[in-house]
Scaffold this motif. Sequence first.
Motif, PDB file in Angstrom:
ATOM      1  N   ALA A 177     -45.344  10.516  -0.533  1.00 44.03           N
ATOM      2  CA  ALA A 177     -45.737   9.161   0.054  1.00 44.03           C
ATOM      3  C   ALA A 177     -44.559   8.876   1.125  1.00 44.03           C
ATOM      4  N   GLY A 178     -43.264   9.004   0.836  1.00 49.82           N
ATOM      5  CA  GLY A 178     -42.270   8.703   1.735  1.00 49.82           C
ATOM      6  C   GLY A 178     -42.279   9.415   2.719  1.00 49.82           C
ATOM      7  N   TRP A 179     -42.566  10.655   2.884  1.00 43.17           N
ATOM      8  CA  TRP A 179     -42.624  11.638   4.148  1.00 43.17           C
ATOM      9  C   TRP A 179     -43.789  11.151   4.981  1.00 43.17           C
ATOM     10  N   VAL A 180     -44.908  10.625   4.418  1.00 41.43           N
ATOM     11  CA  VAL A 180     -46.091  10.136   5.391  1.00 41.43           C
ATOM     12  C   VAL A 180     -45.539   8.697   5.901  1.00 41.43           C
ATOM     13  N   PHE A 181     -44.754   8.069   5.005  1.00 38.74           N
ATOM     14  CA  PHE A 181     -44.410   6.711   5.615  1.00 38.74           C
ATOM     15  C   PHE A 181     -43.463   6.892   6.717  1.00 38.74           C
ATOM     16  N   LEU A 190     -50.902   3.822   6.594  1.00 37.48           N
ATOM     17  CA  LEU A 190     -51.218   2.570   6.892  1.00 37.48           C
ATOM     18  C   LEU A 190     -50.757   1.837   8.045  1.00 37.48           C
ATOM     19  N   GLU A 191     -51.470   1.967   8.971  1.00 34.43           N
ATOM     20  CA  GLU A 191     -50.769   1.392  10.216  1.00 34.43           C
ATOM     21  C   GLU A 191     -51.241   0.106  10.884  1.00 34.43           C
ATOM     22  N   LEU A 192     -50.384  -0.736  11.345  1.00 34.56           N
ATOM     23  CA  LEU A 192     -50.755  -2.107  11.516  1.00 34.56           C
ATOM     24  C   LEU A 192     -49.787  -2.407  12.934  1.00 34.56           C
ATOM     25  N   GLY A 207     -47.551   1.025   4.993  1.00 39.26           N
ATOM     26  CA  GLY A 207     -48.072   1.511   3.611  1.00 39.26           C
ATOM     27  C   GLY A 207     -48.616   3.050   3.687  1.00 39.26           C
ATOM     28  N   VAL A 208     -49.123   3.306   2.592  1.00 37.82           N
ATOM     29  CA  VAL A 208     -49.562   4.838   2.431  1.00 37.82           C
ATOM     30  C   VAL A 208     -50.507   4.419   1.460  1.00 37.82           C
ATOM     31  N   MET A 209     -51.828   5.622   1.898  1.00 34.94           N
ATOM     32  CA  MET A 209     -52.766   5.647   0.794  1.00 34.94           C
ATOM     33  C   MET A 209     -52.890   6.920   0.248  1.00 34.94           C
ATOM     34  N   ALA A 242     -58.388   4.881   5.722  1.00 35.74           N
ATOM     35  CA  ALA A 242     -56.862   4.376   5.725  1.00 35.74           C
ATOM     36  C   ALA A 242     -56.818   3.305   6.650  1.00 35.74           C
ATOM     37  N   ALA A 243     -57.525   3.588   7.941  1.00 40.95           N
ATOM     38  CA  ALA A 243     -57.507   2.649   8.998  1.00 40.95           C
ATOM     39  C   ALA A 243     -58.171   1.562   8.776  1.00 40.95           C
ATOM     40  N   GLN A 244     -59.332   1.371   7.849  1.00 40.30           N
ATOM     41  CA  GLN A 244     -60.051   0.466   7.552  1.00 40.30           C
ATOM     42  C   GLN A 244     -59.287  -0.412   6.616  1.00 40.30           C
ATOM     43  N   THR A 245     -58.562   0.273   5.521  1.00 43.75           N
ATOM     44  CA  THR A 245     -57.750  -0.275   4.648  1.00 43.75           C
ATOM     45  C   THR A 245     -56.605  -1.184   5.541  1.00 43.75           C
TER      46      THR A 245
END
Length: 219
Positions: A79-83, A120-122, A128-130, A153-156
């Motif tokens: 999760a940290g790597w993805v973030f 999770l991109e905004l 965040g991360v899913m 993830a984009a929808q979230t």
Amino acid sequence: MALGIPDSLTSSLGRLLRPSEHDELLRSAVRLARLTFSAKAASVFLYDEERDRLVFEASSGEGEDRLLGVAIPTAGGVAGWVFQTGETVLLGDVQDDPRFDREFAQSTGYVPTTLMAAPLELEDRVIGVMEVLDPALQRFGEMAAVDLFTELAAQTAITLALMAAARSLTRTTREGLTPWTRLEIALSRTEASDAAVDDLLNALSRFVTATSGRGGHPL
């Protein structure tokens, strides 16, 4: 009957701003991810800037009753790597990947074999991360599964954007709302029925009108 804002809008605002509604939106998102991939579990981490941690905000499946509120470093684990990178990842065998934090997984009570994680991109930043654990990839094929998961993830992230907008609306409009409007929004955020809220507001309105007519002080 609130002054300044239509009744239908204040009623909708009350529901939109209710924290329990936000929690349910996130729970629904992770349930959808878990069910879509017939996965053992799915989770959403949100970034806590003050602590520089990723926090479990919603979880469905294995370990869901133990994870809420748990914080992990942004510099470790999948999760940290993805973030940090903003990239979606699929690990077909987590044991062979140095990014996988087995010790943390064991602490949750469930160690997966396969894992997918997406940012999770905004507005061009990762908030965040899913993750989904042990998804049934054979239903889609790996490439199609990654594409579908990225879209979920984009929808979230859009859901989270709406939540952020609702909270911002609360902060920017509260000072300009009349006492009646603030009261109606507050009441609509309770478990009281719409009829009960209307009855209370009408009773208060009659009381204020009668008091004003006798020289009292209205709200």
